[in-house]
Every structure is written in C-alpha cells, then in structure tokens.
Design an enzyme around this catalytic site. Sequence first.
Site, PDB file in Angstrom:
ATOM      1  CE1 TYR A   1      -6.921  -5.358  10.167  1.00 23.94           C
ATOM      2  CE2 TYR A   1      -5.012  -6.301   9.063  1.00 23.94           C
ATOM      3  CZ  TYR A   1      -6.346  -6.355   9.412  1.00 23.94           C
ATOM      4  OH  TYR A   1      -7.122  -7.418   8.996  1.00 23.94           O
TER       5      TYR A   1
ATOM      6  CE  LYS B   1      -8.613 -14.711  13.074  1.00 29.25           C
ATOM      7  NZ  LYS B   1      -7.859 -15.127  11.896  1.00 29.25           N
TER       8      LYS B   1
ATOM      9  CG  HIS C   1      -1.674 -10.652   0.803  1.00 30.99           C
ATOM     10  ND1 HIS C   1      -2.180  -9.435   1.157  1.00 30.99           N
ATOM     11  CD2 HIS C   1      -1.735 -10.690  -0.553  1.00 30.99           C
ATOM     12  CE1 HIS C   1      -2.541  -8.762   0.088  1.00 30.99           C
ATOM     13  NE2 HIS C   1      -2.291  -9.509  -0.962  1.00 30.99           N
TER      14      HIS C   1
ATOM     15  CE1 TYR D   1      -5.557 -10.136  10.141  1.00 29.08           C
ATOM     16  CE2 TYR D   1      -4.276 -11.225   8.427  1.00 29.08           C
ATOM     17  CZ  TYR D   1      -5.207 -10.277   8.820  1.00 29.08           C
ATOM     18  OH  TYR D   1      -5.792  -9.466   7.869  1.00 29.08           O
TER      19      TYR D   1
ATOM     20  N   PRO E   1     -14.863  -6.594  12.699  1.00 32.88           N
ATOM     21  CG  PRO E   1     -15.344  -5.129  10.947  1.00 32.88           C
ATOM     22  CD  PRO E   1     -15.769  -5.501  12.326  1.00 32.88           C
TER      23      PRO E   1
END
Length: 393
Positions: A204, A300, A75, A387, A296
């Site tokens: 998100y 990570k 991605h 990220y 979560p």
Amino acid sequence: MKELRTQVAIIGAGPAGLLLGHILHEQGIDNIVLERRDRPYVEARVRAGVIEYGIAKFLEENGVGERMLRQGLKHDGVELRFDRTSYRIALTELNGGKPITVYGQQEVVKDLIALRVGYDAPLMFETEVTNLDGLTTDAPFIEADTPDGKVRITCDYIAGCDGTFGPASKAIPASLKKQFDRIYPFSWLGIIAQAAPSTEELIYCRHERGFALYSMRSPTVSRLYLGVPNDEKLEDWTDDQIWDELDVRLATEEVPHITRGPILEKGITTMRSIVIEPMRYGRLFLAGDAAHIVPPTGAKGMNLAIGDVRELSRALIAKFKKNEDALLESYSDTCLERVWRAEEFSTYMTQMLHPNPTDDFENGVQLARLRQSVKSPGATETLARNYVDLNSL
Ligand code: RFL
Ligand code: PHB
C-alpha cells in the site's frame, strides 16, 4: 405467471447470496438463488482479493475451502510505503500466528457455483427480481423476470444479497430507513496483468502523485491499482502510461521497475462508504453490499459480506430447526456493530493513503498518521489486527 414456493428466496449470486444458499442447503433448508446476470459474467467479475483469517476458516468449515487452500496465497505481512521508504507490518506475528489469504473473489464465486450446480439446487441466472412484497406478513414474495417469463416466489424469508444497486434495500420504507453516505474525491484505476509480481507481499503506497497498490492473484498474475481523480477516463490511459505511473509511484532503489506484462483487464472504481440501517425489515434481511459499501483500501467488502452471512445463516438455522427468533431479532444490531468498525478501519486506511492535491495541512496529517501506524507499537498492532481478522474480533 409461474408460481414457486421455497423457504428462503435469495436475491443475488455474489459471494453473499451463493454462500448463504450453500450453508442453508447443507442444513436441509430449501432456498432459491436468483441472479440477473448470466453465469459467465458472474464468474469473470474481478473484484476483491484479500480474505481475512477467520473468514477463510469459515469458508473452510463450510466446505468451500478446498481450492482456496491449494491455490490461495498465505501472506504473513503487508508493506506500507511512503516518503520512498517501505515499512513491513508483520501481520501474522502481531496476530498470534494468523495469516491472510490472497484468493480472488471470482474464484470463491466459481467454487460456490460449482458446488451448487453439483448438488443441483435451484440457481436461476438471467433472472431479475423486479418486486418484493408482503414483507411484514408471514408469506412474503418476490417477482422476477426469467428467460422463460415471469415468476412469483412465495417464501418464509427473503435474503437481499443483491449488491449496491439491487432492489432489496429500496423495499424498506423510507420512513424506517437511514442511509449514511460518503463519496471520496478519488477513484481507483485497477488492472490485472499477466506478469509475475515483483513483490512477495501486498504494498500500500502513498506517493505525492497519488495512491498505488501492488497486489496479486498467483505467481504469474499481478493486480495493481492507481489512485486517480474522479473525472479520470480509462480511455485516456494507454497500457504503457499505466505501467509508467505505477513505476513512478512504486519505485524503490532495489526495485526501480516493476515487472510488466499483457494487461488482461482494466477498470475504474469510484470510492465510497454507505451504511443502511436497519439491515432488516419484517421478513427481509439484507447482507453484504446491499447493506453497506466500504472503500476497498481496507480490503473489507467481501469479508464483511461473508461476516453477515455467518450471522444470517446461524439465525435462519435457529429459526427453522428450533423455532428460535432471538438471532433473527438481533441480526441487524449485531451486524451493524461490525459494519461500523469496518467503515472506521476503511476510512482510516483510505484517508491516510490518498494525498490531497489541494490541502497540505491534510497531507501533513496523513504523513503523521502513517508514521504513527508504523512506529507506534500500539498503532501497528491495531492496524494488523483489523486488517487480518476484523470480522471475527
Ligand atoms: P455482489 O458481489 O455485488 O453481488 C450482488 C449480486 O446481486 C445481483 N443483483 C440481482 N440479482 C437479481 N435481481 C436483481 N434485481 C439484482 N440486482 C443485483 C448482482 O448482479 C450481483 O451478482 O455483492 P455481495 O455478494 O454482497 O459481495 C460483496 C463484494 O462483491 C464486495 O464487497 C467486494 O468485491 C469489495 N471489494 C473487496 N472486498 C474485500 O473483502 N477484499 C478486497 O480486497 C476487496 N477489493 C472490492 C475490492 C471491490 C472492488 N470493486 C470493483 C468495487 C476491489 C475492488 C476494485
Ligand atoms: C486486490 O487484490 O484486488 C485488493 C487487495 C487489497 C485491497 C483491495 C484490493 O485493499
């Protein structure tokens, strides 16, 4: 009691324990992995899905990447959604070409177990470690209950890769151990569904009714989460209610309804942060969830666990091959610096995306943070870097 001897006794067959066992085996270092659950349980346990760039590379370098490269989804971005508007974070573009890989943790675990079974290294399922002792001597040992009775394994080092509830961290004397904790006032209700994802990238989402996350495992399997209060019961949600709530939180004008399908699995996970210091006591070394938990939201947990294994495997190889202690000595400090960075990032993501039903000041701050994260180039870049590759920065 049966007596065994090995160089490294590894407690836990999650990603941390299995990967450490594999790397040491490849270097000719004897090790035994002990796991209290059976193989089908460990292989079916649905958890993480996002693998950082440097962590995926590390898996590849160690011969664990073959199926991940074929079936994992690369991605190049993620979406942040709030105020009914979507903002794309161009992860790859902001990271010098580095993508993330979406590949289920249980697939990594299956790949590692298949490798280990293939070369026939000791991996004892349904074996619960009940005691760790002699940790400050040069012959530490563990005792465990196996399906064939009790066993004692004497070794040079013990790796505590036994997750949040395992015995390893409890073996560090209270006077030498600090535990830092935070429990959040919300949990995640997660589902896996046989449904083609209605999105190409993870979403998100902060909605007034709560957090939502759209993730996936393959072109035909979706993984979705809803933020819910801590006292929420899974039994109180029908499958239709779960889909309806996901629709409400994730709906946009272009995609008012997400694709539904049979729900294969559902569960509720509480959100917390834990750090245990130090990550070493004598000849016991902690790695992964045994030493730290992150909520979560930052994706990570497994990445941190593998980051620890990268350090610990290097340190043990230096000790066994060159009799060098320096990396073992610095293991805990080196890991904890990275662990606290991951705690910071996970807290930032968590606090920004979960609305507070009783505190509108907090909600205002959350929205300001979200706007800053998508509108300030510096903030967007920091989010993207953390990220994609926090464990290798
Ligand atoms: P594990 O996987 O918990 O493995 C520990 C193993 O030790 C065994 N054990 C024992 N064995 C023998 N004797 C004993 N006395 C024992 N006590 C325990 C246990 O049975 C178990 O098999 O720890 P490890 O290897 O450190 O791996 C950590 C990861 O599992 C965890 O951090 C991640 O799943 C967290 N996580 C995520 N991490 C990511 O990097 N990216 C994500 O996208 C992500 N999403 C998630 C997540 C965790 C979640 N849940 C369910 C907590 C999403 C969710 C919902
Ligand atoms: C998942 O796909 O399970 C997943 C993805 C991102 C997260 C957490 C879980 O932050």
